[in-house]
Scaffold this motif. Structure first.
Motif, short mmCIF file in Angstrom:
data_model
loop_
_atom_site.label_atom_id
_atom_site.label_comp_id
_atom_site.label_asym_id
_atom_site.label_seq_id
_atom_site.Cartn_x
_atom_site.Cartn_y
_atom_site.Cartn_z
N GLY A 101 32.56 -33.21 -55.40
CA GLY A 101 33.65 -32.52 -54.72
C GLY A 101 34.75 -33.48 -54.31
N TYR A 102 34.40 -34.77 -54.29
CA TYR A 102 35.32 -35.84 -53.85
C TYR A 102 35.20 -36.99 -54.85
CZ TYR A 102 35.51 -33.31 -49.43
OH TYR A 102 35.70 -32.34 -48.47
N ASP A 133 39.43 -39.03 -52.31
CA ASP A 133 40.17 -37.77 -52.22
C ASP A 133 39.29 -36.60 -52.61
OD1 ASP A 133 42.77 -37.96 -51.20
OD2 ASP A 133 43.60 -38.67 -53.11
N ARG A 134 39.58 -35.45 -51.99
CA ARG A 134 38.91 -34.22 -52.39
C ARG A 134 39.47 -33.79 -53.74
NH1 ARG A 134 37.83 -28.79 -48.81
NH2 ARG A 134 36.69 -27.73 -50.46
N SER A 193 27.84 -27.24 -49.46
CA SER A 193 28.98 -27.99 -48.91
C SER A 193 29.73 -27.16 -47.87
CB SER A 193 29.90 -28.51 -50.02
OG SER A 193 30.40 -27.46 -50.78
N LEU A 215 30.60 -33.82 -44.69
CA LEU A 215 31.12 -33.59 -46.04
C LEU A 215 30.07 -34.05 -47.04
CD1 LEU A 215 34.76 -35.01 -45.55
CD2 LEU A 215 33.94 -32.65 -45.23
N ALA A 234 30.04 -35.35 -50.41
CA ALA A 234 31.00 -35.86 -51.39
C ALA A 234 30.52 -35.56 -52.80
CB ALA A 234 31.21 -37.36 -51.21
N TYR A 244 36.64 -38.95 -41.81
CA TYR A 244 37.11 -38.90 -43.20
C TYR A 244 38.54 -39.41 -43.30
CZ TYR A 244 38.58 -36.85 -47.67
OH TYR A 244 39.08 -36.66 -48.92
#
Ligand code: Q0N
Length: 287
Positions: free
Chosen positions: A95-96, A124-125, A174, A183, A185, A219
């Motif tokens: 996701g990141y 970054d997302r 998530s 989060l 990631a 984050y």
């Protein structure tokens, strides 16, 4: 009646035994690895935290995909599981942009065949979570592969099913985790097939060992993020100037207790259950 356990596999931090023909016993130790090296010092209760978290998620994702979990044992660190035919694929969802995904993006502007927007920063997302399978390389490290290579390993239909299922599992967990300040990631799943050829989620799921957890309140994309669980261990190892080849260093008591506290914090945030309550009655995570 007691049954014979036969040891079949050792992971770096877990052991696998067979119970008869159809079941396995998965035992999570308190060992910890960093920079791919298992350290000589254990983190008390780490195996229970990971076992409890996996069982918590398996109990909640059954509508997305059945899991191999049959029984959580009263010791809180062992589970009886269905024995499956494992797929030769590590099913990774990102996701990141971190780890090998970030490295691939820096080199090529894409990762595992997914073209990504220009100008992304480390951590970054991503616009959408992406499925980036890898293979269990015999020589240790996993190797990222593209969709065509994964389809060669499991077939097109099965590939589409594991991609769809992995993304659905990631979205579910998530969203749950983000609402609790964590989060996810990226994360890795292993799937197997039951005797009827149905897809079943195996191994562990959404633990700090199979996922990158980041504290949401810290984050800050544009660089690497602190690891929720292992940051004290990594920082301590870096401070020694250790060359990251075995044997790893012993950990001092304050690093052990700080790391244990981070694991328990992740458990309590994600499950909403006091860890002491889990120790008293592990099945609390299944409710
Ligand atoms: C299996 N691995 C790789 C434990 C995890 N349900 C299952 N049925 C058949 N085989 C496996 C499972 C599961 N889970 C998974 N090896 C066998 C990961 N291992 C490494 C050692 O520790």
């Amino acid at each position: 009646m007691s049954e014979t356990l036969i040891h079949v596999a050792s992971g770096k931090v877990r052991e696998l035994f067979t119970i008869g023909d159809e079941r396995l016993l998965l035992v999570a130790s308190d060992r910890i690895s960093t920079f791919d090296v298992v350290l000589p010092t254990e983190i008390p209760d780490k195996g229970r935290v990971l076992t409890g978290l996996s069982a918590f998620w398996f109990a909640r994702t059954g509508d997305v995909c059945p899991s191999h979990l049959l029984e959580l044992r009263p010791d809180g660190r062992s589970t009886e599981c269905r024995r499956l035919e494992m797929l030769p694929l590590e099913c990774v969802v990102r996701g990141y942009l971190a780890g090998s995904g970030w490295k691939d993006y820096l080199r090529t502007g894409s990762t595992s065949g997914h073209a990504l927007p220009a100008g992304l920063r480390e951590s970054d997302r991503l616009p959408e979570p992406i499925f980036t399978p890898s293979t269990k390389a015999t020589s240790g490290h996993d190797e990222n592969i593209d969709a065509a290579q994964a389809i060669e390993l499991v077939g097109r239909e099965r590939y589409e099913e594991v991609e769809r299922t992995s993304l659905a599992l990631y979205r579910f967990a998530s969203e749950h985790a983000a609402a609790r300040g964590i989060l996810i990631a990226d994360t890795k799943f292993e799937f197997g097939l039951d005797a009827e050829g149905r897809l079943v989620l195996a191994d562990e799921a959404f633990t700090p060992d199979s996922s990158r957890f980041w504290p949401a309140d810290e984050y800050a994309p544009g660089g690497p993020q602190p690891s929720f669980d292992k940051q004290f261990v990594r920082d301590y190892c870096e401070s020694l100037g250790w060359d990251k080849t075995p044997p790893g260093p012993e950990l001092p008591d304050d690093v052990v207790s700080g790391t244990r506290a981070r694991y328990i914090d992740a458990f309590e945030r994600l499950t909403g259950i006091a860890f002491a309550d889990y120790l008293a009655e592990p099945s609390a995570v299944l409710a």
